[in-house]
Scaffold this motif. Structure first.
Motif, mmCIF file in Angstrom:
data_model
loop_
_atom_site.group_PDB
_atom_site.id
_atom_site.type_symbol
_atom_site.label_atom_id
_atom_site.label_comp_id
_atom_site.label_asym_id
_atom_site.label_seq_id
_atom_site.Cartn_x
_atom_site.Cartn_y
_atom_site.Cartn_z
ATOM 1 N N THR A 180 -13.528 -17.706 7.746
ATOM 2 C CA THR A 180 -14.220 -18.090 6.510
ATOM 3 C C THR A 180 -15.368 -17.154 6.176
ATOM 4 N N SER A 181 -15.932 -16.480 7.173
ATOM 5 C CA SER A 181 -17.039 -15.560 6.895
ATOM 6 C C SER A 181 -16.606 -14.371 6.046
ATOM 7 N N THR A 182 -15.309 -14.064 6.073
ATOM 8 C CA THR A 182 -14.815 -12.888 5.348
ATOM 9 C C THR A 182 -14.222 -13.225 3.978
ATOM 10 N N LEU A 183 -14.086 -14.500 3.668
ATOM 11 C CA LEU A 183 -13.265 -14.919 2.527
ATOM 12 C C LEU A 183 -13.740 -14.332 1.201
ATOM 13 N N ASP A 184 -15.027 -14.468 0.900
ATOM 14 C CA ASP A 184 -15.528 -14.012 -0.395
ATOM 15 C C ASP A 184 -15.425 -12.500 -0.538
ATOM 16 N N ALA A 185 -15.822 -11.781 0.491
ATOM 17 C CA ALA A 185 -15.789 -10.322 0.419
ATOM 18 C C ALA A 185 -14.366 -9.797 0.281
ATOM 19 N N LEU A 186 -13.434 -10.400 1.027
ATOM 20 C CA LEU A 186 -12.037 -9.980 0.908
ATOM 21 C C LEU A 186 -11.507 -10.231 -0.497
ATOM 22 N N TRP A 187 -11.850 -11.380 -1.055
ATOM 23 C CA TRP A 187 -11.348 -11.694 -2.390
ATOM 24 C C TRP A 187 -11.859 -10.692 -3.430
ATOM 25 N N VAL A 188 -13.137 -10.393 -3.398
ATOM 26 C CA VAL A 188 -13.692 -9.459 -4.382
ATOM 27 C C VAL A 188 -13.053 -8.087 -4.229
ATOM 28 N N LEU A 189 -12.839 -7.654 -3.000
ATOM 29 C CA LEU A 189 -12.186 -6.365 -2.785
ATOM 30 C C LEU A 189 -10.789 -6.334 -3.390
ATOM 31 N N TYR A 190 -9.972 -7.312 -3.054
ATOM 32 C CA TYR A 190 -8.584 -7.299 -3.516
ATOM 33 C C TYR A 190 -8.455 -7.665 -4.989
ATOM 34 N N ASP A 191 -9.382 -8.433 -5.509
ATOM 35 C CA ASP A 191 -9.289 -8.862 -6.904
ATOM 36 C C ASP A 191 -9.870 -7.835 -7.871
ATOM 37 N N ARG A 192 -10.862 -7.044 -7.424
ATOM 38 C CA ARG A 192 -11.602 -6.221 -8.381
ATOM 39 C C ARG A 192 -11.791 -4.763 -7.978
ATOM 40 N N VAL A 193 -11.485 -4.412 -6.734
ATOM 41 C CA VAL A 193 -11.857 -3.075 -6.263
ATOM 42 C C VAL A 193 -10.666 -2.251 -5.794
ATOM 43 N N LEU A 194 -9.895 -2.769 -4.863
ATOM 44 C CA LEU A 194 -8.838 -1.982 -4.237
ATOM 45 C C LEU A 194 -7.711 -1.653 -5.209
ATOM 46 N N ARG A 195 -7.284 -0.417 -5.189
ATOM 47 C CA ARG A 195 -6.146 0.026 -5.994
ATOM 48 C C ARG A 195 -4.893 0.012 -5.117
ATOM 49 N N VAL A 196 -4.437 -1.198 -4.841
ATOM 50 C CA VAL A 196 -3.208 -1.380 -4.076
ATOM 51 C C VAL A 196 -2.626 -2.724 -4.481
ATOM 52 N N SER A 197 -1.303 -2.805 -4.543
ATOM 53 C CA SER A 197 -0.599 -4.019 -4.955
ATOM 54 C C SER A 197 0.695 -4.101 -4.163
ATOM 55 N N PRO A 198 1.412 -5.223 -4.264
ATOM 56 C CA PRO A 198 2.684 -5.315 -3.548
ATOM 57 C C PRO A 198 3.655 -4.195 -3.889
ATOM 58 N N GLY A 199 3.562 -3.664 -5.084
ATOM 59 C CA GLY A 199 4.468 -2.591 -5.474
ATOM 60 C C GLY A 199 4.023 -1.206 -5.059
ATOM 61 N N THR A 200 2.804 -1.085 -4.492
ATOM 62 C CA THR A 200 2.293 0.241 -4.134
ATOM 63 C C THR A 200 1.873 0.333 -2.667
ATOM 64 N N VAL A 201 2.396 -0.554 -1.822
ATOM 65 C CA VAL A 201 1.943 -0.576 -0.427
ATOM 66 C C VAL A 201 2.347 0.672 0.353
ATOM 67 N N THR A 202 3.292 1.444 -0.175
ATOM 68 C CA THR A 202 3.663 2.693 0.476
ATOM 69 C C THR A 202 3.346 3.913 -0.377
ATOM 70 N N ALA A 203 2.692 3.724 -1.508
ATOM 71 C CA ALA A 203 2.362 4.842 -2.390
ATOM 72 C C ALA A 203 1.330 5.747 -1.719
ATOM 73 N N PRO A 204 1.547 7.054 -1.695
ATOM 74 C CA PRO A 204 0.619 7.943 -1.008
ATOM 75 C C PRO A 204 -0.815 7.878 -1.531
ATOM 76 N N ASP A 205 -0.991 7.592 -2.809
ATOM 77 C CA ASP A 205 -2.332 7.601 -3.390
ATOM 78 C C ASP A 205 -2.932 6.203 -3.531
ATOM 79 N N ARG A 206 -2.398 5.238 -2.798
ATOM 80 C CA ARG A 206 -3.007 3.899 -2.805
ATOM 81 C C ARG A 206 -4.342 3.923 -2.060
#
Length: 247
Positions: free
Chosen positions: A46-72
């Motif tokens: 639970t200590s990581t929940l908020d930070a992980l959400w903000v990263l995946y929701d607003r910051v990281l350029r990676v998605s299920p369709g790009t998990v192997t893309a070289p520039d992810r």
């Protein structure tokens, strides 16, 4: 019963469940509640929940369709014990079906007590051994530089207690000296470290030449602002303070 034959639909955008239903932050506790059994390391999760959400929701350029893309973008979970929040966020974003969650930690489930990159879609490393993630992130950033790929950002999430490990201090000293400005370290500070630093954790990174910011680890806007702070020529550390371990 787990559903190992179900897989995310290729190209599912970040923010979508495999079946097309939008899952938001408010639903994450419900997803986490599906994961039962022993050895959950609940506070670590639970200590990581908020930070992980903000990263995946607003910051990281990676998605299920790009998990192997070289520039992810690459996200490395070094704090791999207690990965329930990580699994909940990945499921919410469509990397694997939510039907996998109730099988957490069972014999035939891909969702182990420590993430396995060979079994968990979207996981970049197998993790759980304290002190390994930041050195691996340094190596990843160096590898991308050697390949001539300046675009992908590398993020690694570590716990404050991991800074008791000497390998992390070698890695953070080298990263600044090498000018790895695509490297970002997120430190979840829940006051569980044995050692400490006068001036706080950020001062340790700053002394080594990093850019650093300390924020409330439950404040999504503060987290996003810290995650998106420019830091030309230097790696960047964000220290996210949350309630003390066991609180």
């Amino acid at each position: 019963m787990t559903h190992l034959t179900t897989a995310p639909t290729a190209g599912t955008p970040a923010g979508s469940a495999p079946h097309g239903d939008r899952i938001g932050f408010a639903e994450l506790p419900d997803l986490m509640s599906l994961m039962t059994g022993d050895e959950k390391h609940g506070p670590a999760a639970t200590s990581t929940l908020d930070a992980l959400w903000v990263l995946y929701d607003r910051v990281l350029r990676v998605s299920p369709g790009t998990v192997t893309a070289p520039d992810r973008d690459r996200f490395l979970l070094s704090k791999g014990h207690g990965p329930m929040a990580y699994y909940a966020v990945l499921a919410a974003k469509g990397f694997f079906p939510t039907e996998w969650l109730p099988g957490f930690g069972s014999y035939d489930s891909p969702l182990g007590h420590h993430p396995d990159r060979m079994l968990v879609p979207g996981a970049e490393i197998g993790s759980g051994s304290l002190g390994h993630g930041l050195p691996l992130a340094v190596g990843t950033a160096l590898g991308l530089r050697a390949q001539g790929r300046p675009g992908p950002a590398v993020w690694v999430l570590i716990g404050d207690a991991e800074l008791d490990e000497g390998s992390n201090h070698e890695a953070l000293a080298y990263a600044a000296a090498a000018g790895l400005d695509r490297l970002h370290t997120l430190v979840i500070d829940n006051a569980s470290a044995t050692h400490g630093w006068r001036g706080g954790i950020a001062s340790r990174f700053e002394a080594a030449g990093w850019s650093a910011a300390t924020v409330d680890g439950r404040d999504h806007e503060a987290l996003y602002a810290a995650f998106s702070t420019p830091h030309p020529g230097r790696p960047h550390a964000v220290i996210a303070r949350v309630e003390p371990k066991g609180a």
